[in-house]
Write an enzyme that holds these catalytic residues in place. Structure first.
Site, short mmCIF file in Angstrom:
data_model
loop_
_atom_site.label_atom_id
_atom_site.label_comp_id
_atom_site.label_asym_id
_atom_site.label_seq_id
_atom_site.Cartn_x
_atom_site.Cartn_y
_atom_site.Cartn_z
CD GLU A 91 -0.12 1.30 3.14
OE1 GLU A 91 -0.76 2.26 2.73
OE2 GLU A 91 0.74 1.40 4.02
CG HIS A 145 -3.37 0.15 5.52
ND1 HIS A 145 -3.19 0.18 6.88
CD2 HIS A 145 -2.87 1.31 5.05
CE1 HIS A 145 -2.64 1.33 7.23
NE2 HIS A 145 -2.42 2.03 6.13
#
Length: 338
Positions: free
Chosen positions: A10, A307
């Site tokens: 991410e 994430h």
């Protein structure tokens, strides 16, 4: 020396924060290149620099190349020292993200600590204080330590100026299983505002009533803060279950209507309520690190974010643990750390 490319996965600041925490826990130095390389404005921002400075302060560490805008740092850990610390981000940068960097090392220290953090407490792209206090820390406290936190003053973007206080009684982290959230106990929707028209908060709650009609009227509330704490507004939706509390928030910003803010938050809460997962996406992000340091554990969540998977990759660089993600027939995912 562990070398991490901060543009992978991410590509955000979480890589820096988790690496600092893991370095202090394991004693392994690291270098990050291309820090926040996946962002529109790569390099470290003020809140990331403060987080690393906080890690250096509590851990007797040094960090070469640390400055706002830098894309490469080298971090050499020392020994973690519990005690009293005061860190100010200096802007509306997130106090929660600074806490994320130093919490786990201090949980494993040999004496209590008291932390004062100043900056943003309710700002976009970071978990608000409400999430930290009522969703994340109760799980940490189930694992052995005792962490109490108090919101002294709100800090909205862009002004900042918020203050939180944290007291940490350390203990070894124990593996736990968080696979069932239990029966739903209560709901709450709070529209908080400062130095803005009250009708903004009223419009937010009007959308909540429409999109979450099963929530009773007495679960909806408006809270006005002193003008000097604004301008700003945040809508916090809270669903409390026997074993976990899910917090969903919507932050006000220029160009975003009250209706759109509330609709986005309500849709996210509806998605969580439609599942039977223990952790929402933001809690899942936060749980991987303490579970890995504990050496094991499991939890169910909605679809894991990039994430979350990036956090698992960084953890694997420092610790001999493996995070697995397995989708269940009901659509939730079982995350196992072993």
């Amino acid at each position: 020396m562990i070398i991490i490319d901060g543009s992978e996965g991410e590509g955000g600041g979480q890589v820096v924060r988790n690496a600092c925490a893991l370095s202090l826990v394991t004693g392994q130095p690291f270098q990050i290149i291309n820090a926040r390389g996946g962002r529109d404005k790569p390099g470290l921002m003020r809140q990331h620099v403060t987080a690393v400075e906080a890690a250096c302060a509590i851990g007797g560490a040094t960090c070469d190349g640390l400055s706002v805008g830098t894309s490469e740092i080298t971090f050499n850990p020392g020994s973690v020292s519990p005690g009293e610390y005061h860190f100010a981000v200096g802007t509306a940068g997130s106090t929660s993200l600074v806490l994320q960097t130093i919490l786990i090392p201090l949980l494993l220290a040999d004496a209590p600590s008291r932390i004062v953090l100043e900056g943003g407490t309710h700002n976009i792209y970071a978990p608000p204080f409400d999430f930290i206090a009522r969703s994340f820390l109760p799980v940490i406290n189930r694992m052995g330590p005792t962490v109490d936190t108090k919101l002294v003053r709100h800090g909205f973007y862009p002004r900042g100026g918020g203050r939180i206080e944290i007291h940490i009684d350390p203990a070894p982290l124990q593996p736990i299983a968080c696979e069932e959230r239990g029966a739903e106990l209560s709901q709450a929707a709070t529209a908080t505002f400062a130095a803005l028209p009250r009708e903004i908060a009223e419009r937010e709650l009007k959308v909540v009533r429409k999109m979450l009609p099963e929530w009773p009227d007495d679960a909806l509330a408006i809270r006005e803060l002193p003008e000097e704490q604004g301008p700003g507004t945040i809508l916090v939706l809270e669903a409390a279950f026997e074993h976990v509390t899910e917090i969903v928030s919507g932050f006000g910003k220029l160009g975003l209507s009250a209706e759109k803010l509330a609709a986005t938050a309500a849709n996210r809460m509806k998605g969580y309520l439609a599942s039977n997962a223990f952790a929402g996406p933001y809690l899942a992000d936060q749980l991987l690190l303490p579970f890995a340091v504990a050496g094991g554990g499991s939890f169910t969540t909605v679809k894991p974010s990039e994430h979350c998977r990036t956090a698992a990759d960084v953890i694997a660089r420092f610790l001999p643990v493996r995070c697995t993600f397995a989708e269940s027939e009901n659509g939730s995912h079982l995350v196992t750390v072993q």
